[in-house]
Design a protein around this motif. Structure first.
Motif, PDB file in Angstrom:
ATOM      1  N   SER A 168      23.083  -6.748  -5.596  1.00 52.96           N
ATOM      2  CA  SER A 168      23.104  -5.288  -5.719  1.00 52.96           C
ATOM      3  C   SER A 168      24.157  -4.900  -6.747  1.00 52.96           C
ATOM      4  N   GLY A 169      23.994  -3.684  -7.288  1.00 54.01           N
ATOM      5  CA  GLY A 169      24.936  -3.183  -8.288  1.00 54.01           C
ATOM      6  C   GLY A 169      24.599  -1.754  -8.651  1.00 54.01           C
ATOM      7  N   MET A 170      25.434  -1.165  -9.499  1.00 57.85           N
ATOM      8  CA  MET A 170      25.209   0.226  -9.888  1.00 57.85           C
ATOM      9  C   MET A 170      25.954   0.522 -11.174  1.00 57.85           C
ATOM     10  N   ASP A 171      25.550   1.645 -11.801  1.00 54.95           N
ATOM     11  CA  ASP A 171      26.342   2.239 -12.863  1.00 54.95           C
ATOM     12  C   ASP A 171      26.478   3.721 -12.542  1.00 54.95           C
ATOM     13  N   GLN A 172      26.767   4.546 -13.533  1.00 52.09           N
ATOM     14  CA  GLN A 172      26.980   5.965 -13.265  1.00 52.09           C
ATOM     15  C   GLN A 172      25.703   6.706 -12.899  1.00 52.09           C
ATOM     16  N   ARG A 173      24.528   6.113 -13.162  1.00 52.20           N
ATOM     17  CA  ARG A 173      23.282   6.858 -12.966  1.00 52.20           C
ATOM     18  C   ARG A 173      22.377   6.289 -11.882  1.00 52.20           C
ATOM     19  N   VAL A 174      22.372   4.956 -11.677  1.00 56.10           N
ATOM     20  CA  VAL A 174      21.427   4.365 -10.725  1.00 56.10           C
ATOM     21  C   VAL A 174      22.100   3.302  -9.880  1.00 56.10           C
ATOM     22  N   LEU A 175      21.442   3.004  -8.738  1.00 49.91           N
ATOM     23  CA  LEU A 175      21.817   1.894  -7.864  1.00 49.91           C
ATOM     24  C   LEU A 175      20.654   0.917  -7.811  1.00 49.91           C
ATOM     25  N   ILE A 176      20.954  -0.388  -7.848  1.00 50.24           N
ATOM     26  CA  ILE A 176      19.922  -1.427  -7.858  1.00 50.24           C
ATOM     27  C   ILE A 176      20.164  -2.371  -6.678  1.00 50.24           C
ATOM     28  N   THR A 177      19.084  -2.749  -5.994  1.00 52.90           N
ATOM     29  CA  THR A 177      19.148  -3.815  -4.987  1.00 52.90           C
ATOM     30  C   THR A 177      18.031  -4.813  -5.273  1.00 52.90           C
ATOM     31  N   GLU A 178      18.282  -6.095  -4.948  1.00 51.04           N
ATOM     32  CA  GLU A 178      17.281  -7.147  -5.150  1.00 51.04           C
ATOM     33  C   GLU A 178      17.235  -8.041  -3.920  1.00 51.04           C
ATOM     34  N   ASN A 179      16.042  -8.548  -3.628  1.00 46.28           N
ATOM     35  CA  ASN A 179      15.881  -9.509  -2.533  1.00 46.28           C
ATOM     36  C   ASN A 179      14.515 -10.172  -2.655  1.00 46.28           C
ATOM     37  N   GLY A 180      14.374 -11.350  -1.996  1.00 48.28           N
ATOM     38  CA  GLY A 180      13.078 -12.014  -1.874  1.00 48.28           C
ATOM     39  C   GLY A 180      12.868 -13.120  -2.880  1.00 48.28           C
ATOM     40  N   TRP A 181      12.228 -14.225  -2.432  1.00 52.69           N
ATOM     41  CA  TRP A 181      11.860 -15.293  -3.374  1.00 52.69           C
ATOM     42  C   TRP A 181      10.362 -15.551  -3.379  1.00 52.69           C
ATOM     43  N   ILE A 182       9.676 -15.384  -2.254  1.00 50.33           N
ATOM     44  CA  ILE A 182       8.211 -15.462  -2.297  1.00 50.33           C
ATOM     45  C   ILE A 182       7.674 -14.293  -3.102  1.00 50.33           C
ATOM     46  N   THR A 183       8.187 -13.110  -2.831  1.00 50.83           N
ATOM     47  CA  THR A 183       7.974 -11.945  -3.692  1.00 50.83           C
ATOM     48  C   THR A 183       9.339 -11.348  -3.993  1.00 50.83           C
ATOM     49  N   HIS A 184       9.756 -11.467  -5.238  1.00 49.66           N
ATOM     50  CA  HIS A 184      11.060 -10.930  -5.628  1.00 49.66           C
ATOM     51  C   HIS A 184      10.914  -9.423  -5.860  1.00 49.66           C
TER      52      HIS A 184
END
Length: 734
Positions: A339-355
């Motif tokens: 996960s991470g962010m900047d001043q405008r958006v937040l991002i999350t990631e998960n999954g390996w069968i479906t990323h």
């Protein structure tokens, strides 16, 4: 499904026994089915006949009902989207249905059935009003209808189209198809051993397979995203044509997924949360409004994301991995949690069968919460949920270090409030400024980085080597002009003077822009404002040289001609015919004002026409707006200021009399506001006459009258320029 299962089992049992299937036992179904079809048809006819809609100044009113009347009023500002749906039967007869969304969570409103042309025009009118712009029904009726095959209008620019091979390949490699196919094969194998009970499961499996084909292939066939002045237009469908309008400001989040079998091919799927569409991500048929791209490569994904998240480089945002101790909670995919962010958006990631990557703009987040189970508390981990409206996007930062999770939760609402304030400030801008801001956001440019404004475009600095030119919405045939200029610049590359190069062009929010090479030096008008008098005179001599260098550029065709603009290149028999054609649109606007202000204006016009008819000259390239703002000065190797570049070729550019640019160089200098500009202009005119002879003085006087007429329509937007034009329009002497 239970009825189908039971009925199919009975039929199969009869087929497996020695008894013959008596079709007479099924005869009772025929009148029942016929009655149901007839009642449904009559109900649809009555509903259509008693449906009326009325459009007034502020709202759309829809009246329905044969016995019980119902009236719905929808203010234009509450309209969130207007979609055009063409079921297969309606499409055969050229009919369409309008579906209107007005208010989050509310039921959609349907208008059945209109002609396809009327539905597309009404859709465009309602969306225009929903965006706060004024329009009339008469204008909508006179507009060219959208294509019957794609429902895209001439002003809409396709961004991404998903071809049939990729769509079919993505379907065959999807887990849903593979699971259903394997289940069907198992049923057939078991049935082949003599088990009739297993065969009864074949019908639901086949129905499921056909449903998948319908939703993933037929419904998504020829999936196209197009850019329009009112957001995105998504069209799709092989038998039923669906055309969905997606306002970009209603998009609340983005979900980018990549199944395991797609990774070798570099394919992705993109879904979005849209305010007002309470959808699930499990069923394409029900959640078609959430699909932004059913399958796409990296370049297509980038194009789509640039339109809905302008100016945001997701790959540049640093992401933090979950700690290794998260393996005790999620051993199956802990290494994919980021996960991470900047001043405008937040991002999350998960999954390996479906990323899966979820992206949520801070301004769109509705709430934030922290969840911690007993094992997570023991390990010092926590999940942070950033909530958006119901849809396919589920932004959860899984298994964060608790020391990072709590500050994220406590500060996220502050980020959301700050982002919403910025969005409200942008929404408060006039429509044209909002469109401009959309392009600036796309390139990450601030409004104060403007380099200059002209009658055709506003220019912004991108970096040391490139500039962004955003054309005004009323500019003449902008896309055609850009293509013509690209061709001319390529032809003139390597000449004695530096000219722009068009590096990129496009359209966003209904506005056309170009990215061009940045000419070296600074614009002459800015330089003159601070230069010493001696330096000014040196630079102005090279300014005349630059005008002469333009006339030496290769001519793309023979004779007198317009080189840029609607219908160009357009050749003329004579100089007089060409310049008269240039003047007519301008004089048509200013004639009444000129006749009121200048009693002898008819005499001046006749003298100008006579002079032009007598002119004998070899056609050469004429810039047409050769002025300090369109020329660039640098310091040469001797330390002398020299004009080295000329920009802003435009519909003023002609094959005509080269004396026109010499005259323009002098007289447009008079319009500069620095002290001494008038004296410099008189001095420069004397220098030009000294170089090219006294005959030039006469033709400079003639072209003063030409430019006086040519820019006389400026009274509409620039009274000072109009006053200057009036001073040029005096009778010729001698």
């Amino acid at each position: 499904m239970a009825i189908i299962f039971g009925f199919s089992r009975q039929v199969i049992d009869q087929l497996n026994s020695d008894e013959r299937l008596d079709t007479g036992d099924l005869a009772w179904l025929v009148p029942i089915v016929g009655a149901v079809v007839l009642i449904a048809a009559l109900a649809g006819l009555v509903s259509w006949y008693f449906t009326r809609f009325v459009i007034d100044d502020d709202e759309l009113r829809i009246e329905t009902g044969a016995v019980f009347k119902q009236s719905k009023k929808v203010p234009f500002e509450r309209l969130q989207s207007v979609d055009v749906i063409q079921p297969f039967a309606a499409r055969l007869f050229g009919l369409a249905e309008l579906r209107l969304e007005a208010g989050a969570g509310g039921n959609g409103i349907k208008l059945r059935y209109l002609s396809q042309a009327e539905a597309s025009r009404l859709r465009d009118y309602l969306l225009t009003r929903a965006h706060g712009k004024q329009a009339s029904i008469a204008d909508a009726q006179s507009a060219r209808p959208a294509s019957r095959l794609t429902d895209l209008g001439t002003a809409e620019r396709p961004l991404v189209t998903v071809g049939p091979p990729r769509l079919l390949g993505s379907f065959l490699l999807s887990s849903e198809f593979i699971g259903t196919a394997v289940f069907t094969i198992v049923i057939l194998i078991v049935s082949a051993t003599g088990s009739t009970f297993a065969l009864t499961g074949l019908i639901p499996a086949v129905i499921s397979l056909f449903s998948l084909i319908s939703n993933r292939i037929v419904a998504m066939f020829h999936f196209t995203i197009a850019d329009s002045a009112r957001g995105l237009r998504i069209t799709r469908g092989l038998t039923n044509l669906s055309s969905q309008s997606v306002p970009v400001n209603r998009i609340q989040g983005v979900r980018i997924s990549q199944p395991l079998l797609w990774r070798a091919l570099g394919w992705y799927r993109v879904d979005i949360d849209i305010l007002g569409y309470a959808t699930s991500d499990e069923d394409d048929d029900n959640s078609s409004s959430s699909v932004l791209l059913p399958v796409a490569g990296p370049d297509e994904v980038r194009i789509a994301l640039d339109r809905i998240l302008p100016g945001i480089d997701l790959d540049a945002i640093p992401l933090v991995r979950a700690p290794h101790r998260a393996a005790w909670v999620r051993p199956y995919d802990f290494w994919t949690l980021r996960s991470g962010m900047d001043q405008r958006v937040l991002i999350t990631e998960n999954g390996w069968i479906t990323h899966v990557r979820n992206v949520v703009p801070h301004a769109k987040s509705q709430s934030v919460r922290l969840r911690q189970g007993p094992l997570q508390r023991l390990l010092g981990l926590a999940d942070v949920h950033v909530d958006t409206p119901r849809g396919p996007v589920h932004a959860v930062a899984h298994q964060l270090d608790a020391a990072l999770a709590r500050p994220l939760v406590l500060t996220q609402l502050d980020r959301a409030r700050a982002a919403r304030r910025a969005d409200r400030a942008r929404d408060g801008l006039p429509a044209e400024q909002r469109d401009t801001q959309s392009i600036l956001d796309h390139f990450g440019v601030e409004r104060d980085e403007v380099l200059g404004r002209g009658g055709e475009a506003t220019v912004y600095a991108l970096d040391q080597d490139r500039v962004l030119r955003i054309y005004h919405s009323d500019h003449e045939s902008t896309a055609q002009v850009i293509a013509q200029l690209q061709g001319l610049y390529r032809m003139w590359t390597g000449g004695p003077i530096e000219l722009p190069t068009v590096l990129e062009n496009g359209e966003r929010a209904g506005r056309i822009y170009t990215v061009t090479s940045r000419l070296h030096g600074v614009s002459l008008d800015r330089w003159l404002a601070t230069a010493a008098p001696e330096e000014r005179r040196t630079a102005l001599l090279s300014y005349l040289d630059a005008a002469q260098a333009v006339s030496a550029l290769p001519a793309p065709l023979a004779g007198f001609a317009r080189l840029v603009g609607a219908g160009a290149p357009q050749q003329f028999d004579s100089l007089a015919a060409l310049l008269t054609a240039q003047l007519q649109p301008q004089v048509a606007v200013s004639r009444d004002r000129l006749e009121a202000d200048l009693p002898e204006i008819s005499r001046v016009w006749d003298q100008l026409m006579a002079a032009l008819a007598s002119r004998s000259v070899r056609p050469a390239v004429v810039h047409g707006d050769f002025c300090p703002a369109n020329t660039y000065v640098s310091v040469d190797g001797r330390g002398q200021p020299t004009v080295t570049g000329v920009g802003d070729f435009s519909p003023h550019t002609l094959l005509a009399d080269p004396a026109m640019d010499l005259a323009g160089a002098v007289m447009f200098l008079e319009l500069e506001r620095y002290d001494g500009a008038a004296d410099d202009a008189r001095w420069l005119e004397a220098e030009a006459v000294g170089r090219w002879g006294t005959d030039l003085a006469h033709w400079m006087a003639v072209y003063r009258r030409f430019y006086g007429f040519y820019f006389s329509s400026a009274y509409v937007f620039d009274e000072d320029l109009y006053v200057w034009c009036r001073t040029q329009l005096t009778p010729l002497t001698g």
